[in-house]
Design a protein around this motif. Structure first.
Motif, PDB file in Angstrom:
ATOM      1  N   LEU A 271       0.826  -1.205   0.000  1.00 26.19           N
ATOM      2  CA  LEU A 271       0.000   0.000   0.000  1.00 26.19           C
ATOM      3  C   LEU A 271       0.859   1.252   0.000  1.00 26.19           C
ATOM      4  O   LEU A 271       0.502   2.258  -0.632  1.00 26.19           O
ATOM      5  N   ALA A 272       2.003   1.204   0.672  1.00 28.00           N
ATOM      6  CA  ALA A 272       2.901   2.362   0.677  1.00 28.00           C
ATOM      7  C   ALA A 272       3.329   2.720  -0.744  1.00 28.00           C
ATOM      8  O   ALA A 272       3.296   3.892  -1.147  1.00 28.00           O
ATOM      9  N   GLU A 273       3.711   1.724  -1.525  1.00 24.06           N
ATOM     10  CA  GLU A 273       4.114   1.976  -2.912  1.00 24.06           C
ATOM     11  C   GLU A 273       2.923   2.430  -3.757  1.00 24.06           C
ATOM     12  O   GLU A 273       3.077   3.245  -4.672  1.00 24.06           O
ATOM     13  N   GLU A 274       1.733   1.919  -3.409  1.00 19.80           N
ATOM     14  CA  GLU A 274       0.528   2.329  -4.130  1.00 19.80           C
ATOM     15  C   GLU A 274       0.237   3.810  -3.887  1.00 19.80           C
ATOM     16  O   GLU A 274      -0.116   4.555  -4.810  1.00 19.80           O
ATOM     17  N   ILE A 275       0.413   4.249  -2.644  1.00 24.15           N
ATOM     18  CA  ILE A 275       0.205   5.660  -2.317  1.00 24.15           C
ATOM     19  C   ILE A 275       1.208   6.532  -3.057  1.00 24.15           C
ATOM     20  O   ILE A 275       0.858   7.576  -3.628  1.00 24.15           O
ATOM     21  N   ILE A 276       2.468   6.126  -3.058  1.00 24.81           N
ATOM     22  CA  ILE A 276       3.504   6.891  -3.756  1.00 24.81           C
ATOM     23  C   ILE A 276       3.163   7.011  -5.233  1.00 24.81           C
ATOM     24  O   ILE A 276       3.193   8.107  -5.816  1.00 24.81           O
ATOM     25  N   ARG A 277       2.833   5.886  -5.840  1.00 21.67           N
ATOM     26  CA  ARG A 277       2.506   5.882  -7.269  1.00 21.67           C
ATOM     27  C   ARG A 277       1.325   6.788  -7.571  1.00 21.67           C
ATOM     28  O   ARG A 277       1.361   7.627  -8.485  1.00 21.67           O
ATOM     29  N   ASN A 278       0.235   6.635  -6.815  1.00 24.00           N
ATOM     30  CA  ASN A 278      -0.986   7.372  -7.129  1.00 24.00           C
ATOM     31  C   ASN A 278      -0.884   8.846  -6.783  1.00 24.00           C
ATOM     32  O   ASN A 278      -1.524   9.684  -7.427  1.00 24.00           O
ATOM     33  N   ALA A 279      -0.076   9.193  -5.779  1.00 23.76           N
ATOM     34  CA  ALA A 279       0.141  10.605  -5.475  1.00 23.76           C
ATOM     35  C   ALA A 279       0.840  11.311  -6.626  1.00 23.76           C
ATOM     36  O   ALA A 279       0.452  12.421  -7.028  1.00 23.76           O
ATOM     37  N   ILE A 280       1.864  10.676  -7.175  1.00 26.41           N
ATOM     38  CA  ILE A 280       2.578  11.270  -8.311  1.00 26.41           C
ATOM     39  C   ILE A 280       1.663  11.358  -9.529  1.00 26.41           C
ATOM     40  O   ILE A 280       1.603  12.384 -10.215  1.00 26.41           O
ATOM     41  N   GLU A 281       0.904  10.291  -9.775  1.00 25.20           N
ATOM     42  CA  GLU A 281      -0.018  10.299 -10.917  1.00 25.20           C
ATOM     43  C   GLU A 281      -1.081  11.388 -10.755  1.00 25.20           C
ATOM     44  O   GLU A 281      -1.428  12.077 -11.716  1.00 25.20           O
ATOM     45  N   ALA A 282      -1.610  11.541  -9.537  1.00 27.80           N
ATOM     46  CA  ALA A 282      -2.637  12.561  -9.313  1.00 27.80           C
ATOM     47  C   ALA A 282      -2.095  13.953  -9.581  1.00 27.80           C
ATOM     48  O   ALA A 282      -2.815  14.838 -10.063  1.00 27.80           O
ATOM     49  N   GLY A 283      -0.818  14.167  -9.264  1.00 23.74           N
ATOM     50  CA  GLY A 283      -0.224  15.485  -9.448  1.00 23.74           C
ATOM     51  C   GLY A 283       0.210  15.805 -10.859  1.00 23.74           C
ATOM     52  O   GLY A 283       0.201  16.975 -11.256  1.00 23.74           O
ATOM     53  N   ILE A 284       0.584  14.773 -11.629  1.00 20.01           N
ATOM     54  CA  ILE A 284       1.156  15.076 -12.956  1.00 20.01           C
ATOM     55  C   ILE A 284       0.416  14.420 -14.117  1.00 20.01           C
ATOM     56  O   ILE A 284       0.639  14.794 -15.273  1.00 20.01           O
TER      57      ILE A 284
ATOM     58  N   ASP B 183      -5.497  14.067 -16.526  1.00 20.12           N
ATOM     59  CA  ASP B 183      -5.584  14.865 -17.754  1.00 20.12           C
ATOM     60  C   ASP B 183      -6.630  15.975 -17.693  1.00 20.12           C
ATOM     61  O   ASP B 183      -6.797  16.730 -18.654  1.00 20.12           O
ATOM     62  N   ARG B 184      -7.305  16.113 -16.581  1.00 17.34           N
ATOM     63  CA  ARG B 184      -8.210  17.252 -16.400  1.00 17.34           C
ATOM     64  C   ARG B 184      -7.457  18.521 -16.004  1.00 17.34           C
ATOM     65  O   ARG B 184      -8.026  19.620 -16.038  1.00 17.34           O
ATOM     66  N   PHE B 185      -6.186  18.373 -15.622  1.00 16.88           N
ATOM     67  CA  PHE B 185      -5.424  19.489 -15.091  1.00 16.88           C
ATOM     68  C   PHE B 185      -4.016  19.507 -15.685  1.00 16.88           C
ATOM     69  O   PHE B 185      -3.503  18.477 -16.126  1.00 16.88           O
ATOM     70  N   PHE B 186      -3.401  20.693 -15.671  1.00 18.04           N
ATOM     71  CA  PHE B 186      -1.990  20.779 -16.000  1.00 18.04           C
ATOM     72  C   PHE B 186      -1.180  20.140 -14.864  1.00 18.04           C
ATOM     73  O   PHE B 186      -1.618  20.120 -13.709  1.00 18.04           O
ATOM     74  N   PRO B 187       0.007  19.600 -15.167  1.00 24.85           N
ATOM     75  CA  PRO B 187       0.833  19.032 -14.098  1.00 24.85           C
ATOM     76  C   PRO B 187       1.148  20.064 -13.020  1.00 24.85           C
ATOM     77  O   PRO B 187       1.336  21.252 -13.305  1.00 24.85           O
ATOM     78  N   VAL B 188       1.194  19.616 -11.781  1.00 22.76           N
ATOM     79  CA  VAL B 188       1.517  20.490 -10.656  1.00 22.76           C
ATOM     80  C   VAL B 188       2.931  21.037 -10.833  1.00 22.76           C
ATOM     81  O   VAL B 188       3.858  20.314 -11.200  1.00 22.76           O
ATOM     82  N   GLU B 189       3.095  22.323 -10.549  1.00 20.08           N
ATOM     83  CA  GLU B 189       4.405  22.955 -10.613  1.00 20.08           C
ATOM     84  C   GLU B 189       4.911  23.236  -9.197  1.00 20.08           C
ATOM     85  O   GLU B 189       4.144  23.271  -8.233  1.00 20.08           O
ATOM     86  N   GLU B 190       6.218  23.454  -9.094  1.00 21.68           N
ATOM     87  CA  GLU B 190       6.838  23.570  -7.785  1.00 21.68           C
ATOM     88  C   GLU B 190       6.245  24.710  -6.962  1.00 21.68           C
ATOM     89  O   GLU B 190       6.092  24.593  -5.748  1.00 21.68           O
ATOM     90  N   ASN B 191       5.897  25.826  -7.616  1.00 20.90           N
ATOM     91  CA  ASN B 191       5.385  26.964  -6.846  1.00 20.90           C
ATOM     92  C   ASN B 191       3.982  26.732  -6.294  1.00 20.90           C
ATOM     93  O   ASN B 191       3.457  27.546  -5.531  1.00 20.90           O
ATOM     94  N   GLU B 192       3.343  25.618  -6.661  1.00 18.68           N
ATOM     95  CA  GLU B 192       2.024  25.292  -6.134  1.00 18.68           C
ATOM     96  C   GLU B 192       2.077  24.386  -4.908  1.00 18.68           C
ATOM     97  O   GLU B 192       1.070  24.233  -4.196  1.00 18.68           O
ATOM     98  N   LEU B 193       3.199  23.755  -4.658  1.00 17.76           N
ATOM     99  CA  LEU B 193       3.258  22.672  -3.679  1.00 17.76           C
ATOM    100  C   LEU B 193       2.802  23.091  -2.284  1.00 17.76           C
ATOM    101  O   LEU B 193       2.148  22.319  -1.574  1.00 17.76           O
TER     102      LEU B 193
END
Length: 468
Positions: free
Chosen positions: A361-374, A377-387
């Motif tokens: 589950l830890a790896e699943e969270i890591i994977r899905n967090a990155i996917e959700a941020g970048i 396709d409904r959103f532009f990828p998250v940029e550093e100044n948004e974090l």
């Protein structure tokens, strides 16, 4: 002549308040209509050169405030089966000066010129959020030009700074202006309200009335974002721009009326300069948000902290972090999860897996967090100044169970999977705007590309453990 903002007003925008739309129901908002006319008369009696209108129903961009371009701004209420139309001269010079000021100050405020209108399919400029209050302004005798803004999805800080640009532009051009903020209150005051009933809706409307009665606009602009989101209101954004237009001006607000007969709150108020020197409310906004974020970070669960650190590291370093050495036992098992990301109370990304694709589950969270941020396709990828503005939520899924009858569904408790052939979709439980089984089924089928009346659709329900 020195330019200045003479007066401000908050008005709601229910189309049914106009007699040929509301019919007999108009009587149920008579106090609101009377107060709107009174506020409009106050604005007109100030003898303004221009009315600056802030509408939350114009072109909404997540990253910018917009100001409507064009020599003539037109619109109608045909979508509500009404013959009411609007046509106003635009104060083109003032609009251009506001945009120029914003550019000089690095404020995200852009002009909706003809090319952008065409690109985004904007056929008329005056939406009903502006049109309904302007209907009363016309009744009060106003025939002059307007400038029309839409708050967009930017931060409260940026909205306030956009208002400051209005103030400076008005001063630079020597205009006498009034500001009209359009906004309905909570849309969640009753079971049959647009968003169903939520305690936060009642809480927000009560807080709004108290702030206006006490002339405590600093408190209004720093109300908790989670309450605003749950209340489903569109008042505070418009009021933040209005307050920015009065930056460093002491203000007295007067509550003229409040009603909520249809499960939506309608407030009418005026805002009047008191004279003398005041302080800017911008530091309050910045400090309040920083404090809330610090509180949220301090109370993060290990699941949410892992999701946040995964995305932050990937955005900054393009690296995928390893699971922590020390972690809860549940993170060591295999399981599906969804990671949802919000920014300023609005969804910024959501990606998940019903069935696990990684060993833990830890790896699943890591994977899905990155996917959700970048990769949403409904959103532009998250940029550093948004974090620093992002809020995370992790939903860990329990195994799904087949549904044989829709009476087994409850959108507050169970998530829903719809499937037919290779078409499927997942809706998490307890989502904003999904209050009934019928709505849950409708949205899930739409998401899956399944017709509402299509037969042979398989349904599955599941519970989640939600971590914040």
């Amino acid at each position: 002549m020195d330019g200045k903002i003479l007066l401000g007003a908050l008005m709601p925008h229910p189309p049914l308040i106009i007699p040929d739309i509301g019919g007999e129901e108009t009587a149920m908002v008579r106090d609101t209509a009377d107060a709107m006319l009174r506020a409009a008369q106050d604005l007109v009696q100030a003898s303004p050169d221009v009315v600056v209108v802030i509408s939350p129903h114009g072109p909404m961009f997540e990253d910018a405030v917009t100001i409507m371009g064009g020599d003539v701004l037109q619109g109608d209420l045909a979508e509500f089966q009404s013959d009411v139309t609007f046509s106003y001269q635009s104060d083109v010079e003032l609009a251009a000066e506001i945009v120029k000021t914003a550019e000089d100050r690095d404020v995200s405020l852009y002009l909706m010129d003809d090319s952008l209108k065409a690109e985004f399919g904007i056929a008329s400029e005056v939406d009903y959020g502006a049109g309904v209050p302007l209907y009363f302004l016309e009744k009060a005798g106003y025939t002059g030009p307007i400038v029309l803004l839409c708050p967009g999805g930017v931060s409260a800080e940026m909205l306030y700074r956009a208002g400051m640009c209005v103030q400076t532009a008005v001063q630079n051009l020597g205009r006498r202006a009034v500001v009209l903020a359009s906004g309905d209150n909570s849309h969640a005051l009753a079971q049959d309200a647009p968003m169903g009933f939520r305690e936060e809706g009642v809480e927000f409307d009560a807080a709004l009335q108290e702030c206006l009665r006490d002339s405590d606009l600093a408190r209004l602009l720093t109300l908790d974002e989670s309450m605003l989101e749950a209340a489903a209101e569109d008042t505070v954004g418009s009021m933040t721009v209005l307050c920015g237009a009065f930056d460093r001006v002491p203000l007295a607000s007067q509550l003229l009326s409040y009603e909520g007969p249809f499960g939506v709150g309608y407030t009418v108020a005026t805002v009047t300069p008191k004279g003398g020197d005041g302080v800017s409310l911008l530091p309050n906004i910045i400090e309040s948000r920083a404090e809330r974020l610090e509180e949220i970070r301090a109370s993060e669960t290990p699941f949410v902290r892992l999701a946040r650190e995964a995305l932050e590291t990937y955005v900054k370093e393009e690296k995928v972090i390893a699971p922590p050495t020390l972690m809860p036992e549940e993170m060591k098992r295999t399981g599906g999860c969804f990671v949802s990301i919000k920014q300023l109370g609005r969804l910024r990304g959501c990606i998940g897996t019903v069935d696990a694709v990684t060993p833990t589950l830890a790896e699943e969270i890591i994977r899905n967090a990155i996917e959700a941020g970048i990769a949403d396709d409904r959103f532009f990828p998250v940029e550093e100044n948004e974090l620093d503005e992002l809020i995370y939520k992790v939903d860990v899924l329990e195994p799904e169970k087949p549904v044989t009858d829709t009476s087994e569904l409850n959108p507050r408790i169970y998530g829903l999977i719809v499937q037919k052939g290779d078409r499927s979709a997942v809706l998490l439980p307890d989502l904003e705007g999904v209050n009934t089984v019928e709505e849950q089924l409708m949205y899930a089928k739409e998401k899956a590309g399944i017709a509402q009346d299509e037969e042979g659709v398989e349904l599955f329900r599941f519970r989640v453990t939600r971590y914040t």
